[in-house]
Design an enzyme around this catalytic site. Sequence first.
Site, PDB file in Angstrom:
ATOM      1  CE  LYS A  13     -31.961  -0.496  20.354  1.00 50.22           C
ATOM      2  NZ  LYS A  13     -31.818   0.820  21.020  1.00 50.22           N
ATOM      3  NE  ARG A  88     -33.036   2.274  14.995  1.00 49.29           N
ATOM      4  CZ  ARG A  88     -31.851   1.830  15.453  1.00 49.29           C
ATOM      5  NH1 ARG A  88     -31.329   0.727  14.982  1.00 49.29           N
ATOM      6  NH2 ARG A  88     -31.206   2.518  16.369  1.00 49.29           N
ATOM      7  NE  ARG A 160     -22.998   4.866  17.442  1.00 45.81           N
ATOM      8  CZ  ARG A 160     -24.069   4.100  17.661  1.00 45.81           C
ATOM      9  NH1 ARG A 160     -23.952   2.987  18.359  1.00 45.81           N
ATOM     10  NH2 ARG A 160     -25.248   4.440  17.204  1.00 45.81           N
TER      11      ARG A 160
END
Length: 214
Positions: A13, A88, A160
């Site tokens: 995305k 979301r 991350r």
Amino acid sequence: MKIVMLGAPGAGKGTQAKQIADTYGIPHISTGDIFRANIKNGTELGRKAKEYMDKGLLVPDELTCDLVVDRISQPDAEKGYVLDGFPRTIPQAEALTNALEARHEKIDYAIDIEVPDENIIRRMSGRRACLTCGATFHTEFAPPKVEGVCDVCGDKLVLREDDKPETVANRLSVYHEQTQPLIDYYTGKGVLVEVDGTLDIDVVFEKIREILGA
Ligand code: ADP
Ligand code: AMP
């Protein structure tokens, strides 16, 4: 042009949203980037969001919806924007629809990037992120020019915390439970388009360009 990006974590995305934003001259608005910037700057919002993000859970809607509605009301978003990572949940999608309807506006395209779960772990474990400018690379599929260094701003790249395999599994199940229903939501609104996200990054973007036109 108002666009929502849909797809599992790691589907691509952010990668595609950045190219759309550059090509069409509209802002790329990533709620994940906004939360990470708040964490980095030690804000109260960042402290609260981190508790959920580190576990692979969604940040509560109360902390998320107003922030996005405020952001899309800024002058640079007047011509449109590409929302990445929002909505979301169904309540987030409804909050967005209501905010837009109040201004006689609507989302033009919800682009669903389809990638099977089997591919996601490999995508996430190789992702390297710049927490300063939000750029994203991949050790195998989109390597930076110099290993560990951001091409865009020169800061260091990191894996991350929430891209570690144990957290990715949680994020995928949260995606299937809470975010996937948005595919039906935007199908019902007549704006859903699907793209095969397993293709090369440039090929995925070509398909998106064909859909958006110009
Ligand atoms: P999302 O924003 O959906 O979480 P990203 O855009 O950050 O996903 O992409 C996840 C990882 O996969 C990144 O490391 C990115 O470089 C890589 N990636 C994105 N699209 C593709 C693709 N089509 N093929 C291979 N790797 C990709
Ligand atoms: P992302 O950068 O889009 O992968 O988002 C990273 C994390 O930030 C997610 O796993 C969530 O914990 C949180 N997050 C980002 N966007 C949202 C959202 N719209 N609603 C709730 N949590 C979010």
